[in-house]
Design a protein around this motif. Structure first.
Motif, mmCIF file in Angstrom:
data_model
loop_
_atom_site.group_PDB
_atom_site.id
_atom_site.type_symbol
_atom_site.label_atom_id
_atom_site.label_comp_id
_atom_site.label_asym_id
_atom_site.label_seq_id
_atom_site.Cartn_x
_atom_site.Cartn_y
_atom_site.Cartn_z
ATOM 1 N N ALA A 11 0.853 -1.193 0.000
ATOM 2 C CA ALA A 11 0.000 0.000 0.000
ATOM 3 C C ALA A 11 0.883 1.236 0.000
ATOM 4 O O ALA A 11 1.884 1.313 0.706
ATOM 5 N N LEU A 12 0.492 2.206 -0.798
ATOM 6 C CA LEU A 12 1.257 3.437 -0.891
ATOM 7 C C LEU A 12 0.927 4.344 0.286
ATOM 8 O O LEU A 12 -0.232 4.500 0.654
ATOM 9 N N ALA A 13 1.966 4.931 0.863
ATOM 10 C CA ALA A 13 1.750 5.876 1.959
ATOM 11 C C ALA A 13 1.603 7.292 1.416
ATOM 12 O O ALA A 13 0.852 8.092 1.954
ATOM 13 N N ALA A 14 2.335 7.587 0.330
ATOM 14 C CA ALA A 14 2.285 8.916 -0.274
ATOM 15 C C ALA A 14 2.746 8.806 -1.724
ATOM 16 O O ALA A 14 3.440 7.858 -2.092
ATOM 17 N N MET A 15 2.334 9.776 -2.522
ATOM 18 C CA MET A 15 2.798 9.830 -3.911
ATOM 19 C C MET A 15 2.801 11.266 -4.398
ATOM 20 O O MET A 15 2.207 12.147 -3.777
ATOM 21 N N ARG A 16 3.463 11.492 -5.526
ATOM 22 C CA ARG A 16 3.579 12.834 -6.091
ATOM 23 C C ARG A 16 2.207 13.383 -6.473
ATOM 24 O O ARG A 16 1.347 12.660 -6.952
ATOM 25 N N LEU A 17 2.036 14.680 -6.276
ATOM 26 C CA LEU A 17 0.773 15.344 -6.584
ATOM 27 C C LEU A 17 0.428 15.245 -8.062
ATOM 28 O O LEU A 17 -0.706 14.912 -8.418
ATOM 29 N N ASP A 18 1.384 15.519 -8.937
ATOM 30 C CA ASP A 18 1.091 15.476 -10.370
ATOM 31 C C ASP A 18 0.697 14.077 -10.824
ATOM 32 O O ASP A 18 -0.211 13.908 -11.642
ATOM 33 N N LYS A 19 1.322 13.073 -10.265
ATOM 34 C CA LYS A 19 0.998 11.697 -10.636
ATOM 35 C C LYS A 19 -0.390 11.308 -10.130
ATOM 36 O O LYS A 19 -1.147 10.631 -10.820
ATOM 37 N N TRP A 20 -0.739 11.756 -8.929
ATOM 38 C CA TRP A 20 -2.067 11.435 -8.395
ATOM 39 C C TRP A 20 -3.164 12.124 -9.218
ATOM 40 O O TRP A 20 -4.183 11.515 -9.525
ATOM 41 N N LEU A 21 -2.953 13.397 -9.585
ATOM 42 C CA LEU A 21 -3.943 14.112 -10.402
ATOM 43 C C LEU A 21 -4.132 13.432 -11.758
ATOM 44 O O LEU A 21 -5.240 13.366 -12.282
ATOM 45 N N PRO A 51 4.648 20.326 -8.022
ATOM 46 C CA PRO A 51 4.298 19.018 -8.584
ATOM 47 C C PRO A 51 4.863 17.836 -7.795
ATOM 48 O O PRO A 51 4.256 16.769 -7.753
ATOM 49 N N SER A 52 5.997 18.026 -7.139
ATOM 50 C CA SER A 52 6.627 16.917 -6.422
ATOM 51 C C SER A 52 6.105 16.743 -4.998
ATOM 52 O O SER A 52 6.547 15.841 -4.289
ATOM 53 N N ARG A 53 5.168 17.570 -4.598
ATOM 54 C CA ARG A 53 4.636 17.467 -3.232
ATOM 55 C C ARG A 53 3.957 16.117 -3.023
ATOM 56 O O ARG A 53 3.233 15.626 -3.880
#
Length: 148
Positions: A11-21, A51-53
């Motif tokens: 399970a992912l804990a976090a991911m890049r904002l641009d990738k999630w959008l 974008p990398s947030r």
């Protein structure tokens, strides 16, 4: 000792904002997502983001696309861009956001068409000639000697 099968993914804990959008289908490409993020059209938890947030579940995003502003809460993360029903499961739009979007759509629907404000439009060649004939003070400039 337990072994994980290849089908199991952590399970992912976090991911890049641009990738999630991109995965949540807000934008067709990650490049378009990066452009809008860089223009300040995306906020994470009330702050303008890069974008990398990293985005985590329960983060609140405000995404402005043209005249539409959506406020969503991240529900899940995904590395893959799946079909629309799967992408919609990644977030939950707030009730205030849904109400504001529907109200704005209704206002756009009821707004007058700008082209209807033009009564006559651009004058035709005949209209222009009539204007030239009716205006007494309007004379074309001529450099001929006969006009002097």
């Amino acid at each position: 000792m337990s072994r994980s099968t290849p089908d199991e993914k952590p399970a992912l804990a976090a991911m890049r904002l641009d990738k999630w959008l991109w995965a949540a289908r807000f934008y067709k490409t990650r490049a378009l997502a990066v452009d809008d993020i860089d223009k300040g059209r995306v906020q994470v938890n009330g702050q303008v983001a890069k974008p990398s947030r990293d985005v985590r579940p329960q983060d609140t995003l405000v995404v402005r696309q043209g005249p539409v502003t959506r406020t969503v809460v991240v529900q899940a993360l995904s590395n893959l861009r799946g079909p629309a029903p799967v992408a919609q499961a990644l977030y939950a739009e707030t009730a205030q956001s849904i109400a504001a979007r529907s109200q704005a759509a209704e206002a756009r629907r009821l707004a007058a068409e700008p082209a209807l404000a033009i009564v006559q439009g651009r004058p035709t060649k005949r209209d222009r000639r009539d204007l030239d004939r009716t205006q007494q003070g309007w004379q074309r400039w001529s450099a001929s000697i006969d006009d002097a």
